[in-house]
Design a protein around this motif. Structure first.
Motif, PDB file in Angstrom:
ATOM      1  N   VAL A   1     -51.577 -11.010   4.778  1.00  0.00           N
ATOM      2  CA  VAL A   1     -51.395 -11.773   3.543  1.00  0.00           C
ATOM      3  C   VAL A   1     -52.156 -13.088   3.686  1.00  0.00           C
ATOM      4  O   VAL A   1     -51.811 -13.934   4.521  1.00  0.00           O
ATOM      5  CB  VAL A   1     -49.904 -12.044   3.272  1.00  0.00           C
ATOM      6  CG1 VAL A   1     -49.742 -12.843   1.973  1.00  0.00           C
ATOM      7  CG2 VAL A   1     -49.125 -10.736   3.190  1.00  0.00           C
ATOM      8  N   VAL A   2     -53.202 -13.253   2.879  1.00  0.00           N
ATOM      9  CA  VAL A   2     -54.034 -14.454   2.972  1.00  0.00           C
ATOM     10  C   VAL A   2     -53.805 -15.401   1.805  1.00  0.00           C
ATOM     11  O   VAL A   2     -54.265 -16.551   1.836  1.00  0.00           O
ATOM     12  CB  VAL A   2     -55.528 -14.077   3.049  1.00  0.00           C
ATOM     13  CG1 VAL A   2     -55.821 -13.321   4.342  1.00  0.00           C
ATOM     14  CG2 VAL A   2     -55.960 -13.259   1.833  1.00  0.00           C
ATOM     15  N   GLU A   3     -53.089 -14.938   0.781  1.00  0.00           N
ATOM     16  CA  GLU A   3     -52.838 -15.805  -0.373  1.00  0.00           C
ATOM     17  C   GLU A   3     -51.670 -15.253  -1.175  1.00  0.00           C
ATOM     18  O   GLU A   3     -51.501 -14.039  -1.295  1.00  0.00           O
ATOM     19  CB  GLU A   3     -54.085 -15.884  -1.264  1.00  0.00           C
ATOM     20  CG  GLU A   3     -53.942 -16.828  -2.454  1.00  0.00           C
ATOM     21  CD  GLU A   3     -55.176 -16.837  -3.348  1.00  0.00           C
ATOM     22  OE1 GLU A   3     -55.158 -17.561  -4.364  1.00  0.00           O
ATOM     23  OE2 GLU A   3     -56.146 -16.116  -3.035  1.00  0.00           O
ATOM     24  N   LEU A   4     -50.854 -16.159  -1.700  1.00  0.00           N
ATOM     25  CA  LEU A   4     -49.808 -15.808  -2.657  1.00  0.00           C
ATOM     26  C   LEU A   4     -50.120 -16.536  -3.953  1.00  0.00           C
ATOM     27  O   LEU A   4     -50.094 -17.769  -3.999  1.00  0.00           O
ATOM     28  CB  LEU A   4     -48.425 -16.197  -2.132  1.00  0.00           C
ATOM     29  CG  LEU A   4     -47.889 -15.373  -0.959  1.00  0.00           C
ATOM     30  CD1 LEU A   4     -46.605 -15.990  -0.412  1.00  0.00           C
ATOM     31  CD2 LEU A   4     -47.632 -13.932  -1.389  1.00  0.00           C
TER      32      LEU A   4
ATOM     33  N   ALA B   1     -49.564 -10.969  -4.036  1.00  0.00           N
ATOM     34  CA  ALA B   1     -49.863 -11.108  -2.613  1.00  0.00           C
ATOM     35  C   ALA B   1     -51.240 -10.516  -2.359  1.00  0.00           C
ATOM     36  O   ALA B   1     -51.474  -9.335  -2.641  1.00  0.00           O
ATOM     37  CB  ALA B   1     -48.816 -10.392  -1.768  1.00  0.00           C
ATOM     38  N   VAL B   2     -52.155 -11.329  -1.833  1.00  0.00           N
ATOM     39  CA  VAL B   2     -53.533 -10.904  -1.593  1.00  0.00           C
ATOM     40  C   VAL B   2     -53.688 -10.579  -0.112  1.00  0.00           C
ATOM     41  O   VAL B   2     -53.335 -11.393   0.759  1.00  0.00           O
ATOM     42  CB  VAL B   2     -54.525 -12.007  -2.008  1.00  0.00           C
ATOM     43  CG1 VAL B   2     -55.959 -11.528  -1.813  1.00  0.00           C
ATOM     44  CG2 VAL B   2     -54.285 -12.413  -3.464  1.00  0.00           C
ATOM     45  N   LEU B   3     -54.225  -9.388   0.179  1.00  0.00           N
ATOM     46  CA  LEU B   3     -54.360  -8.916   1.555  1.00  0.00           C
ATOM     47  C   LEU B   3     -55.831  -8.801   1.932  1.00  0.00           C
ATOM     48  O   LEU B   3     -56.657  -8.374   1.115  1.00  0.00           O
ATOM     49  CB  LEU B   3     -53.694  -7.547   1.719  1.00  0.00           C
ATOM     50  CG  LEU B   3     -52.306  -7.356   1.100  1.00  0.00           C
ATOM     51  CD1 LEU B   3     -51.809  -5.942   1.356  1.00  0.00           C
ATOM     52  CD2 LEU B   3     -51.332  -8.377   1.645  1.00  0.00           C
ATOM     53  N   ASP B   4     -56.153  -9.159   3.184  1.00  0.00           N
ATOM     54  CA  ASP B   4     -57.525  -8.985   3.646  1.00  0.00           C
ATOM     55  C   ASP B   4     -57.718  -7.558   4.156  1.00  0.00           C
ATOM     56  O   ASP B   4     -56.832  -6.701   4.019  1.00  0.00           O
ATOM     57  CB  ASP B   4     -57.877 -10.023   4.718  1.00  0.00           C
ATOM     58  CG  ASP B   4     -57.055  -9.878   6.001  1.00  0.00           C
ATOM     59  OD1 ASP B   4     -56.385  -8.829   6.184  1.00  0.00           O
ATOM     60  OD2 ASP B   4     -57.080 -10.808   6.830  1.00  0.00           O
TER      61      ASP B   4
ATOM     62  N   ALA C   1     -43.308 -10.698   1.435  1.00  0.00           N
ATOM     63  CA  ALA C   1     -44.682 -11.055   1.799  1.00  0.00           C
ATOM     64  C   ALA C   1     -44.764 -12.528   2.179  1.00  0.00           C
ATOM     65  O   ALA C   1     -44.567 -13.410   1.333  1.00  0.00           O
ATOM     66  CB  ALA C   1     -45.618 -10.753   0.631  1.00  0.00           C
ATOM     67  N   GLN C   2     -45.070 -12.797   3.435  1.00  0.00           N
ATOM     68  CA  GLN C   2     -45.233 -14.161   3.924  1.00  0.00           C
ATOM     69  C   GLN C   2     -46.678 -14.357   4.384  1.00  0.00           C
ATOM     70  O   GLN C   2     -47.294 -13.448   4.941  1.00  0.00           O
ATOM     71  CB  GLN C   2     -44.279 -14.431   5.091  1.00  0.00           C
ATOM     72  CG  GLN C   2     -42.810 -14.208   4.755  1.00  0.00           C
ATOM     73  CD  GLN C   2     -42.300 -15.176   3.704  1.00  0.00           C
ATOM     74  OE1 GLN C   2     -42.610 -16.374   3.748  1.00  0.00           O
ATOM     75  NE2 GLN C   2     -41.520 -14.669   2.753  1.00  0.00           N
ATOM     76  N   LEU C   3     -47.218 -15.543   4.142  1.00  0.00           N
ATOM     77  CA  LEU C   3     -48.589 -15.828   4.549  1.00  0.00           C
ATOM     78  C   LEU C   3     -48.778 -15.546   6.040  1.00  0.00           C
ATOM     79  O   LEU C   3     -47.969 -15.963   6.873  1.00  0.00           O
ATOM     80  CB  LEU C   3     -48.945 -17.283   4.250  1.00  0.00           C
ATOM     81  CG  LEU C   3     -49.253 -17.625   2.788  1.00  0.00           C
ATOM     82  CD1 LEU C   3     -49.440 -19.126   2.623  1.00  0.00           C
ATOM     83  CD2 LEU C   3     -50.497 -16.881   2.311  1.00  0.00           C
ATOM     84  N   GLY C   4     -49.838 -14.820   6.356  1.00  0.00           N
ATOM     85  CA  GLY C   4     -50.145 -14.483   7.740  1.00  0.00           C
ATOM     86  C   GLY C   4     -49.517 -13.196   8.220  1.00  0.00           C
ATOM     87  O   GLY C   4     -49.936 -12.645   9.246  1.00  0.00           O
ATOM     88  N   ASP C   5     -48.497 -12.707   7.511  1.00  0.00           N
ATOM     89  CA  ASP C   5     -47.853 -11.455   7.905  1.00  0.00           C
ATOM     90  C   ASP C   5     -48.727 -10.264   7.524  1.00  0.00           C
ATOM     91  O   ASP C   5     -49.568 -10.336   6.626  1.00  0.00           O
ATOM     92  CB  ASP C   5     -46.494 -11.307   7.225  1.00  0.00           C
ATOM     93  CG  ASP C   5     -45.426 -12.159   7.887  1.00  0.00           C
ATOM     94  OD1 ASP C   5     -45.749 -12.826   8.888  1.00  0.00           O
ATOM     95  OD2 ASP C   5     -44.283 -12.156   7.393  1.00  0.00           O
ATOM     96  N   ARG C   6     -48.479  -9.159   8.212  1.00  0.00           N
ATOM     97  CA  ARG C   6     -49.147  -7.908   7.868  1.00  0.00           C
ATOM     98  C   ARG C   6     -48.268  -7.143   6.888  1.00  0.00           C
ATOM     99  O   ARG C   6     -47.103  -6.865   7.171  1.00  0.00           O
ATOM    100  CB  ARG C   6     -49.398  -7.062   9.114  1.00  0.00           C
ATOM    101  CG  ARG C   6     -50.218  -5.802   8.843  1.00  0.00           C
ATOM    102  CD  ARG C   6     -50.566  -5.097  10.151  1.00  0.00           C
ATOM    103  NE  ARG C   6     -51.404  -3.930   9.912  1.00  0.00           N
ATOM    104  CZ  ARG C   6     -50.930  -2.708   9.685  1.00  0.00           C
ATOM    105  NH1 ARG C   6     -49.619  -2.507   9.669  1.00  0.00           N
ATOM    106  NH2 ARG C   6     -51.752  -1.693   9.475  1.00  0.00           N
TER     107      ARG C   6
END
Length: 279
Positions: free
Chosen positions: A92-95, A84-87, A124-129
């Motif tokens: 979460v901007v990428e899985l 899970a990639v976080l900005d 971890a879901q895309l767009g979630d914090r």
């Protein structure tokens, strides 16, 4: 632990804890900035062949959650699993699957392997914090909050605690149950040594002892503790010795490194730098 750019030093045992949290659910982390599944010197829950510390041994664990920061390097390690990639805002901007790749500026990532893949995928879901929290606790369970002015280096075993000789080879993994010769060669036998400690006045003291030569035999761990105590150190710890033992001042090597090639390439060092105005 060197605080405030060297103004205060302490020798203590630290425990690292980490968690990831999303929408009220959380998962414990197994590590930070290391390859999942490989635990150098062991000591983690579920490690094979042991969950106890075992010096110079790499334990394994197929089911891990490890977080990464930009300090790890340009790319996170690749392999099977999910990442899970976080900005910079912990979104979460990428899985990624397989795992491995770059981290956004100011961001981080969390990698899962084995049975932890399903846990991370569910959380971890895309767009979630996805909040990543890490904590350091000292030997008394008190939280330590490192700052950019804090430096930490690990070592072992302990040599002196509260002014008394306190040698801890078993606690720190220097006793290998299936190889008694390891203790003899590493702890009992004389070798070059590097020690760090704090005296009663709060001053940081660094010591190197040459060895493996006709002029300097070195020190056993027990003798290292005796030297530390004789120097008036209130607390002291053994650092990496052998061919890594090197002391340099103003660009000149002051001791005689034991490797035939001379100075050994090492991954870290303790540096004492001139005071800079305003620092």
């Amino acid at each position: 632990v060197v605080h405030d750019n060297g103004r205060r030093t302490e020798i203590t045992r630290l425990t690292w804890r980490g968690r990831i949290t999303d929408r009220g659910s959380s998962l414990p982390l197994d590590g930070i900035n290391r390859v999942p599944g490989l635990i150098r010197n062991c000591g983690g829950a579920g490690d094979t062949p042991t969950s106890l510390p075992l010096h110079d041994v790499t334990c394994t664990d197929p089911d891990e959650l490890v977080t990464f920061t930009p300090e790890y390097g340009a790319r996170t390690p690749g392999g099977e699993g999910v990442e899970a990639v976080l900005d910079a805002h912990e979104r979460v901007v990428e899985l990624r699957s397989p795992r491995g790749g770059t981290i956004p500026p100011g961001g981080s990532s969390v990698q899962a392997t084995g049975e932890r893949v399903a846990d991370l995928t569910a959380l971890a879901q895309l767009g979630d914090r996805l909040s990543v929290s890490t904590t350091l606790l000292d030997a008394r369970g008190r939280r330590i909050s490192p700052s950019p002015r804090t430096d930490i280096v690990n070592g072992g075993p302990e040599l002196v605690r509260d002014g008394r000789i306190h040698v801890t080879p078993a606690t720190d993994g220097m006793v290998h149950p299936d190889d008694p010769s390891w203790y003899y060669g590493w702890v009992h036998k004389r070798n070059p040594r590097t020690l760090a400690g704090v005296d009663a006045a709060g001053r940081t003291v660094l010591v190197t002892a040459d060895g493996r030569g006709t002029g300097s035999l070195g020190l056993s761990i027990g003798e290292s503790a005796e030297v530390a105590k004789s120097l008036g150190l209130r607390d002291a710890v053994n650092l990496d010795g052998g061919g890594s033992t090197t002391m340099v001042a103003e660009g000149a090597v002051l001791n005689s490194p034991s490797d035939a090639a001379g100075e050994r390439p090492v991954g870290d060092a303790l540096l004492i730098l001139p005071h800079r105005h305003g620092s």
